[in-house]
Design a protein around this motif. Structure first.
Motif, PDB file in Angstrom:
ATOM      1  N   MET A  10       0.857  -1.194   0.000  1.00 23.47           N
ATOM      2  CA  MET A  10       0.000   0.000   0.000  1.00 23.47           C
ATOM      3  C   MET A  10       0.891   1.241   0.000  1.00 23.47           C
ATOM      4  SD  MET A  10      -2.896   1.583   0.334  1.00 23.47           S
ATOM      5  CE  MET A  10      -3.373   3.244   0.821  1.00 23.47           C
ATOM      6  N   THR A  11       0.666   2.120  -0.949  1.00 25.63           N
ATOM      7  CA  THR A  11       1.480   3.336  -0.971  1.00 25.63           C
ATOM      8  C   THR A  11       1.114   4.254   0.194  1.00 25.63           C
ATOM      9  OG1 THR A  11       2.236   5.192  -2.310  1.00 25.63           O
ATOM     10  CG2 THR A  11      -0.108   4.680  -2.431  1.00 25.63           C
ATOM     11  N   LEU A  12       2.110   4.972   0.691  1.00 25.02           N
ATOM     12  CA  LEU A  12       1.842   6.045   1.651  1.00 25.02           C
ATOM     13  C   LEU A  12       2.036   7.410   0.992  1.00 25.02           C
ATOM     14  CD1 LEU A  12       3.542   4.633   4.882  1.00 25.02           C
ATOM     15  CD2 LEU A  12       1.104   4.691   4.358  1.00 25.02           C
ATOM     16  N   ALA A  13       2.299   7.415  -0.321  1.00 16.80           N
ATOM     17  CA  ALA A  13       2.248   8.685  -1.050  1.00 16.80           C
ATOM     18  C   ALA A  13       0.759   8.977  -1.189  1.00 16.80           C
ATOM     19  CB  ALA A  13       2.882   8.541  -2.417  1.00 16.80           C
ATOM     20  N   PRO A  14       0.264  10.094  -0.750  1.00 15.93           N
ATOM     21  CA  PRO A  14      -1.192  10.267  -0.674  1.00 15.93           C
ATOM     22  C   PRO A  14      -1.836  10.464  -2.056  1.00 15.93           C
ATOM     23  CG  PRO A  14      -0.052  12.226   0.110  1.00 15.93           C
ATOM     24  CD  PRO A  14       1.010  11.248  -0.252  1.00 15.93           C
ATOM     25  N   THR A  15      -1.832   9.398  -2.848  1.00 16.57           N
ATOM     26  CA  THR A  15      -2.373   9.476  -4.219  1.00 16.57           C
ATOM     27  C   THR A  15      -3.878   9.753  -4.220  1.00 16.57           C
ATOM     28  OG1 THR A  15      -2.556   7.075  -4.150  1.00 16.57           O
ATOM     29  CG2 THR A  15      -0.623   7.977  -5.257  1.00 16.57           C
ATOM     30  N   TRP A  16      -4.558   9.433  -3.107  1.00 16.06           N
ATOM     31  CA  TRP A  16      -6.004   9.671  -3.010  1.00 16.06           C
ATOM     32  C   TRP A  16      -6.321  11.163  -2.855  1.00 16.06           C
ATOM     33  CZ3 TRP A  16      -2.877   6.735  -0.049  1.00 16.06           C
ATOM     34  CH2 TRP A  16      -2.459   7.287   1.170  1.00 16.06           C
ATOM     35  N   LEU A  17      -5.278  11.989  -2.760  1.00 19.51           N
ATOM     36  CA  LEU A  17      -5.498  13.442  -2.677  1.00 19.51           C
ATOM     37  C   LEU A  17      -5.033  14.133  -3.959  1.00 19.51           C
ATOM     38  CD1 LEU A  17      -4.302  14.171   0.972  1.00 19.51           C
ATOM     39  CD2 LEU A  17      -6.555  13.498   0.159  1.00 19.51           C
ATOM     40  N   ALA A  18      -4.641  13.337  -4.979  1.00 19.54           N
ATOM     41  CA  ALA A  18      -4.091  13.929  -6.209  1.00 19.54           C
ATOM     42  C   ALA A  18      -5.197  14.629  -7.004  1.00 19.54           C
ATOM     43  CB  ALA A  18      -3.445  12.845  -7.049  1.00 19.54           C
ATOM     44  N   GLY A  19      -4.787  15.458  -7.962  1.00 22.42           N
ATOM     45  CA  GLY A  19      -5.754  16.195  -8.781  1.00 22.42           C
ATOM     46  C   GLY A  19      -6.583  17.119  -7.902  1.00 22.42           C
ATOM     47  N   GLU A  20      -7.896  17.048  -8.074  1.00 24.56           N
ATOM     48  CA  GLU A  20      -8.791  17.910  -7.286  1.00 24.56           C
ATOM     49  C   GLU A  20      -9.228  17.276  -5.968  1.00 24.56           C
ATOM     50  OE1 GLU A  20      -9.211  21.044  -8.469  1.00 24.56           O
ATOM     51  OE2 GLU A  20      -7.753  20.156  -9.833  1.00 24.56           O
ATOM     52  N   ALA A  21      -8.789  16.009  -5.744  1.00 27.77           N
ATOM     53  CA  ALA A  21      -9.323  15.251  -4.600  1.00 27.77           C
ATOM     54  C   ALA A  21      -9.004  15.905  -3.262  1.00 27.77           C
ATOM     55  CB  ALA A  21      -8.797  13.818  -4.631  1.00 27.77           C
ATOM     56  N   TRP A  22      -7.863  16.575  -3.166  1.00 24.72           N
ATOM     57  CA  TRP A  22      -7.489  17.157  -1.866  1.00 24.72           C
ATOM     58  C   TRP A  22      -8.455  18.252  -1.444  1.00 24.72           C
ATOM     59  CZ3 TRP A  22      -6.293  22.333  -1.285  1.00 24.72           C
ATOM     60  CH2 TRP A  22      -6.026  23.041  -2.452  1.00 24.72           C
ATOM     61  N   ARG A  23      -9.257  18.778  -2.404  1.00 20.65           N
ATOM     62  CA  ARG A  23     -10.178  19.868  -2.055  1.00 20.65           C
ATOM     63  C   ARG A  23     -11.468  19.373  -1.417  1.00 20.65           C
ATOM     64  NH1 ARG A  23     -10.057  23.652  -7.305  1.00 20.65           N
ATOM     65  NH2 ARG A  23     -11.201  25.053  -5.938  1.00 20.65           N
ATOM     66  N   ARG A  24     -11.650  18.058  -1.370  1.00 20.88           N
ATOM     67  CA  ARG A  24     -12.834  17.504  -0.698  1.00 20.88           C
ATOM     68  C   ARG A  24     -12.762  17.800   0.807  1.00 20.88           C
ATOM     69  NH1 ARG A  24     -15.589  13.120  -3.215  1.00 20.88           N
ATOM     70  NH2 ARG A  24     -15.047  13.074  -5.406  1.00 20.88           N
ATOM     71  N   PRO A  25     -13.923  17.945   1.450  1.00 11.83           N
ATOM     72  CA  PRO A  25     -13.911  18.365   2.858  1.00 11.83           C
ATOM     73  C   PRO A  25     -13.202  17.389   3.802  1.00 11.83           C
ATOM     74  CG  PRO A  25     -16.170  18.091   2.014  1.00 11.83           C
ATOM     75  CD  PRO A  25     -15.249  17.857   0.876  1.00 11.83           C
ATOM     76  N   ASP A  26     -13.163  16.089   3.453  1.00 10.96           N
ATOM     77  CA  ASP A  26     -12.579  15.144   4.416  1.00 10.96           C
ATOM     78  C   ASP A  26     -11.078  14.924   4.215  1.00 10.96           C
ATOM     79  OD1 ASP A  26     -12.744  13.804   2.035  1.00 10.96           O
ATOM     80  OD2 ASP A  26     -13.448  11.916   2.918  1.00 10.96           O
TER      81      ASP A  26
END
Ligand SMILES: Cc1cc2nc3c(=O)[nH]c(=O)nc-3n(C[C@H](O)[C@H](O)[C@H](O)COP(=O)(O)O)c2cc1C
Length: 439
Positions: A10-26
């Protein structure tokens, strides 16, 4: 049916926040600079019985990516993993350390320290780095040949240093008064092309077999493949399609055999980029929303750097033919990624618009699944049946929720499909990697 379980990281590079995803409230941007954020993910990955968590690294801030992203800003991987070691028990901890910039003695000591701190769970992802030379008193990046020659030498030195102080030497015998048996501790007296190192290392090792430190490698040029075939337990690869993965895996098996190793000695672990949701339509929406504002200027610059082709003035609907490609540029950051982009143009002859959508353009070129958990399981099973992988590294995309779904939805589903171990058999990273472990 009895299957060999896959090795999953499992990567710990926060790929789930890439692109516009980091702007989500959570999305917790502040959390990225602390350890609790990553400890939470590592504990979820451990509950899913994954082989390891993995932290890539860069020794330079990419200023061009600041503003819309972090530009690879973040904590030192080995220090971060030592904090995670304290909060987990079984999961492997794969740190990334460059052989181009680190002095081998420091490197060997740092990773062996992580190994002791984690009770045998350290792993080393060996990279030759893509940039950062100006932070290390160099004007230009050493050539790939030079970097791989250093990688071979540094790895050789590190392995010798790790063996220079055997665990058995640490006696602590109060009766005889011998705390450490000096006769068992040996200098290495290494004289190579780049380094002169006396040794021994100032930390004992933990022993061989299940207590050794697994070596992972990234970089799939000819030199990279030979290097992996000689020393690595696994290769972290970018393989956007199954054919690319099958070719790489078969080639690594051939090369490992030619180096006198077991055919399966180098496990192929492609990166797997996942956009998962309850329905395929929702997953596609998640993907679209994440990449809605993708930076086109950067994509054109990447295409130019990797292929020599300047598409900025081309009509968007014009197909790019194989013979539009100029000869490959002499100098690229990564021959692996440049080769993958070239291959994508030759195979698909996409229009400019289509090319801009392809993962190869952003330089990651990972295998991508956009859909439901069940679709992801089917796709993973298909790749395993075709001999395209020995495992993979999870790169969740789109949202924190998708990241959680990968660990808490996909992983149990993989277990139900006999594709993932039900429990850990050992307590060390090497024990998770051991061959022949079947249900
Ligand atoms: C999938 C993949 C992941 C990589 N990850 C890193 C990394 O985290 N840090 C780094 O400095 N270099 C990283 N690299 C760069 C490689 O170590 C290597 O320097 C580069 O790919 C050039 O080698 P090549 O000519 O074999 O492609 C990565 C390369 C690949 C293909």
């Amino acid at each position: 049916m009895t299957r060999k379980p896959l090795h999953i990281g499992m990567t710990l590079a926060p790929t789930w926040l890439a692109g516009e995803a980091w702007r989500r409230p959570d999305s917790d941007i502040e959390g990225l600079l602390g350890h609790d954020y990553y400890i939470d993910i590592a504990r979820r990955a451990e509950a899913a019985k994954l082989d390891f968590v993995f932290r890539p690294d860069s020794l330079a801030l990419n200023r061009a990516l600041l503003g819309r992203g972090t530009g690879m800003a973040g904590l030192d991987p080995t220090l971060l993993l030592s904090a995670i070691a304290h909060a987990t028990d079984r999961i492997g901890l794969l740190t990334t350390v460059s052989t181009t910039f680190y002095p081998p003695y420091i490197l060997a000591r740092m990773i062996m320290s992580l190994h002791w701190l984690s009770k045998g769970r350290a792993g080393w992802n060996i990279v030759t780095a893509l940039d950062g030379q100006k932070n290390f008193s160099l004007d230009v990046m050493p050539s790939p040949e030079d970097r791989y020659a250093r990688a071979a030498e540094v790895t050789d030195i590190v392995l010798r240093l790790w063996n220079s102080f055997p665990r058995e030497a640490w006696l602590g015998d109060r009766g005889t008064g011998v705390m450490v048996d000096a006769d068992l501790v040996q200098q290495i007296d290494y004289e190579g092309q780049f380094h002169r190192i006396e040794g021994p290392l100032s930390i004992p090792n933990m022993g061989g077999g299940g207590h050794r430190i697994p070596l992972v490698q990234a970089g799939a040029s000819d030199a990279g493949r030979n290097f992996a075939a000689r020393v690595a337990d696994a290769t972290f690869a970018s393989t956007p399609d199954m054919e690319a993965a099958i070719e790489l895996r078969q080639d690594l098996r051939r090369r490992a055999k030619a180096h006198g190793r077991d055919e399966g000695a180098v496990r192929l672990m492609p990166g797997l980029s996942l956009y998962l949701a309850d329905t395929e339509a929702q997953a596609r929406d998640l993907y679209r929303a994440t990449h809605a504002l993708a930076d086109e200027a950067r994509k054109f610059a990447n295409i130019l750097e990797m292929t020599g082709l300047d598409l900025r003035d081309w009509p968007k609907d014009r197909p790019i033919r194989a013979n539009d490609l100029p000869p490959p540029p002499a100098k690229v950051r990564s021959r692996t990624h440049a080769g993958l982009l070239r291959r994508a143009v030759e195979r698909h002859e996409p229009t400019v618009t289509e090319l801009l959508q392809m993962p190869e353009v952003m330089g990651s070129a990972h295998w991508q699944v956009i859909g439901t958990v069940a679709q992801a399981v089917d796709e993973i099973r298909k790749w395993q049946d075709a001999g395209a992988l020995d495992g993979f590294i999870l790169f969740p995309g789109g949202s924190v929720e998708c990241m959680h779904l990968c660990l808490e939805g996909l992983c149990p589903a993989l277990r139900d499909a006999d594709l993932l171990r039900r429990d850990y058999h050992g307590t060390t990273f090497a024990s998770h990697f051991e061959a022949g472990e079947v249900f």
